[in-house]
Design a protein around this motif. Sequence first.
Motif, PDB file in Angstrom:
ATOM      1  N   GLY A  14       0.855  -1.162  -0.098  1.00  0.00           N
ATOM      2  CA  GLY A  14      -0.163  -0.060  -0.259  1.00  0.00           C
ATOM      3  C   GLY A  14       0.853   1.082  -0.098  1.00  0.00           C
ATOM      4  O   GLY A  14       1.709   1.540   0.808  1.00  0.00           O
ATOM      5  N   LEU A  15       0.732   2.087  -1.212  1.00  0.00           N
ATOM      6  CA  LEU A  15       1.363   3.336  -1.110  1.00  0.00           C
ATOM      7  C   LEU A  15       0.843   4.391  -0.412  1.00  0.00           C
ATOM      8  O   LEU A  15      -0.051   5.458  -0.791  1.00  0.00           O
ATOM      9  CB  LEU A  15       1.678   3.644  -2.694  1.00  0.00           C
ATOM     10  CG  LEU A  15       2.401   2.758  -3.496  1.00  0.00           C
ATOM     11  CD1 LEU A  15       2.274   2.858  -5.009  1.00  0.00           C
ATOM     12  CD2 LEU A  15       3.856   2.697  -3.100  1.00  0.00           C
ATOM     13  N   THR A  16       0.982   4.351   0.960  1.00  0.00           N
ATOM     14  CA  THR A  16       0.342   5.242   2.034  1.00  0.00           C
ATOM     15  C   THR A  16       1.416   6.072   2.659  1.00  0.00           C
ATOM     16  O   THR A  16       2.742   5.872   2.608  1.00  0.00           O
ATOM     17  CB  THR A  16      -0.503   4.432   2.951  1.00  0.00           C
ATOM     18  OG1 THR A  16       0.162   3.393   3.479  1.00  0.00           O
ATOM     19  CG2 THR A  16      -1.784   3.707   2.259  1.00  0.00           C
ATOM     20  N   ALA A  20       2.570   8.172  -0.261  1.00  0.00           N
ATOM     21  CA  ALA A  20       1.279   8.143  -0.709  1.00  0.00           C
ATOM     22  C   ALA A  20       1.564   9.107  -2.150  1.00  0.00           C
ATOM     23  O   ALA A  20       0.406   8.844  -3.081  1.00  0.00           O
ATOM     24  CB  ALA A  20       0.301   9.212   0.227  1.00  0.00           C
ATOM     25  N   ASP A  23       1.144   7.006  -5.160  1.00  0.00           N
ATOM     26  CA  ASP A  23       0.095   6.040  -5.517  1.00  0.00           C
ATOM     27  C   ASP A  23      -0.558   6.427  -6.968  1.00  0.00           C
ATOM     28  O   ASP A  23      -0.463   7.551  -7.295  1.00  0.00           O
ATOM     29  CB  ASP A  23      -0.894   6.267  -4.388  1.00  0.00           C
ATOM     30  CG  ASP A  23      -2.239   5.275  -4.601  1.00  0.00           C
ATOM     31  OD1 ASP A  23      -1.824   4.051  -4.514  1.00  0.00           O
ATOM     32  OD2 ASP A  23      -3.194   5.598  -4.690  1.00  0.00           O
ATOM     33  N   ALA A  26      -2.903   9.048  -6.389  1.00  0.00           N
ATOM     34  CA  ALA A  26      -2.581  10.370  -5.125  1.00  0.00           C
ATOM     35  C   ALA A  26      -2.877  11.790  -6.053  1.00  0.00           C
ATOM     36  O   ALA A  26      -2.516  11.675  -7.483  1.00  0.00           O
ATOM     37  CB  ALA A  26      -1.220  10.183  -5.040  1.00  0.00           C
ATOM     38  N   ALA A 136       0.617  -1.929  -5.054  1.00  0.00           N
ATOM     39  CA  ALA A 136      -0.394  -1.030  -5.165  1.00  0.00           C
ATOM     40  C   ALA A 136      -1.663  -1.203  -4.417  1.00  0.00           C
ATOM     41  O   ALA A 136      -2.706  -1.368  -5.326  1.00  0.00           O
ATOM     42  CB  ALA A 136      -0.462  -0.439  -6.394  1.00  0.00           C
ATOM     43  N   GLY A 138      -5.317  -0.865  -2.304  1.00  0.00           N
ATOM     44  CA  GLY A 138      -5.968   0.008  -1.885  1.00  0.00           C
ATOM     45  C   GLY A 138      -7.479  -0.392  -1.754  1.00  0.00           C
ATOM     46  O   GLY A 138      -7.723  -1.685  -1.697  1.00  0.00           O
ATOM     47  N   GLY A 146      -3.685  -2.536  -9.536  1.00  0.00           N
ATOM     48  CA  GLY A 146      -3.298  -2.735  -8.183  1.00  0.00           C
ATOM     49  C   GLY A 146      -3.858  -3.968  -7.538  1.00  0.00           C
ATOM     50  O   GLY A 146      -3.783  -4.972  -8.186  1.00  0.00           O
ATOM     51  N   ASN A 160      -1.224  -6.087  -9.710  1.00  0.00           N
ATOM     52  CA  ASN A 160      -0.300  -5.224  -9.287  1.00  0.00           C
ATOM     53  C   ASN A 160       0.649  -4.588 -10.402  1.00  0.00           C
ATOM     54  O   ASN A 160       1.717  -4.526 -10.142  1.00  0.00           O
ATOM     55  CB  ASN A 160       0.495  -5.937  -8.311  1.00  0.00           C
ATOM     56  CG  ASN A 160       1.343  -4.965  -7.597  1.00  0.00           C
ATOM     57  OD1 ASN A 160       0.860  -3.945  -7.219  1.00  0.00           O
ATOM     58  ND2 ASN A 160       2.498  -5.296  -7.214  1.00  0.00           N
TER      59      ASN A 160
END
Length: 346
Positions: A14-16, A20, A23, A26, A136, A138, A146, A160
Amino acid sequence: MLVHHGDRLDLVDGLTGPLAPLDLFAEAPFNWQGQRYLSVGAAVAASRFSNPRLRAALAEEPDPAIAWAKGKHLADWVLSATSESVVQERIADTGLDINWATAGQHLAMRAILRTKLTDQRLRELLRTTGNALLIASGEHHQMLWGCCRCSGHASTPGRNLFGSQLMGLRAELGGREDQSWQRATCIGPRPGRITSPDRAWVLTELQRITDKLRTHHGLRVAITSGIPGCDLWWAEIAQSQGIALWLYSAYPQKAQTWDAQDRQLYHATVQSAAYTRVLNPVYSPEAVQAHCRWLLRDSSVLIAVLDSATPSKNTATIVSAARHKRPIVLVDPKTRTTRLLKASAQ
């Protein structure tokens, strides 16, 4: 998010948080082909069409996930007409790329990510992930690019492709091609389907292969299913060589039904795994199939123990699915040979 480097886990799920801005959805504005977009997702959605008015409308949508959905719905509408002449009129009006779903979106995503990463701050942010596997994940229901974690998709791993593109570009930023095989998984027969002499040879061969992957190909992580037989034997071998274990279970294993040796090895693997995930709460054929796709998605190389005289159907099916996507180290107990099948497309 999970990332470590020292004492490494090397997984971004998770690109958080600090990551972030990388993402897919984003809000990180950038210019591409003369238009300012709020996100990569909006730009890729607009890449379906050549009509400037449509591109501008998608670029101005404040919610990147909605921009993505609008692009898909519009493309579906163009192709939904029952009359071929109407479809052609709509294609002409919107400038829809009819090859977008196959090759077009992949080319657009790479070009858009390259443009976005001209931002020095974002390049440095991507570099901070080191050699980590980038997932990725979410809740945008995005299963191609993702890995959606909503209740409806949680038990089905996404492909992904966005994470894969980011990892490829990260390698380029480091001035190298990503040719290392940092994560491996091993499949093969269960204990009852392999003779004692064959087992002894397989164990010795797995020792040799693992050492070679570690010393020559950068192997750092062994992804195991926790299934008795070649999978668990190899996990024990990998751990003995200092390779981290990630345990990916299709469903909770009923280890109480196994023999004592397998049960002991399984519990030791569970306790020592640096990362553990269970895909599905209960057994189902669909869970097993999804699990195979999950293993292949996150592995750089597949080790497959496959007896040419009495091949396991499950192992043969997985090898066939991986044949053109991953390099495969094929171990044949019958002929006492090991060979490398190179992927035709990395």
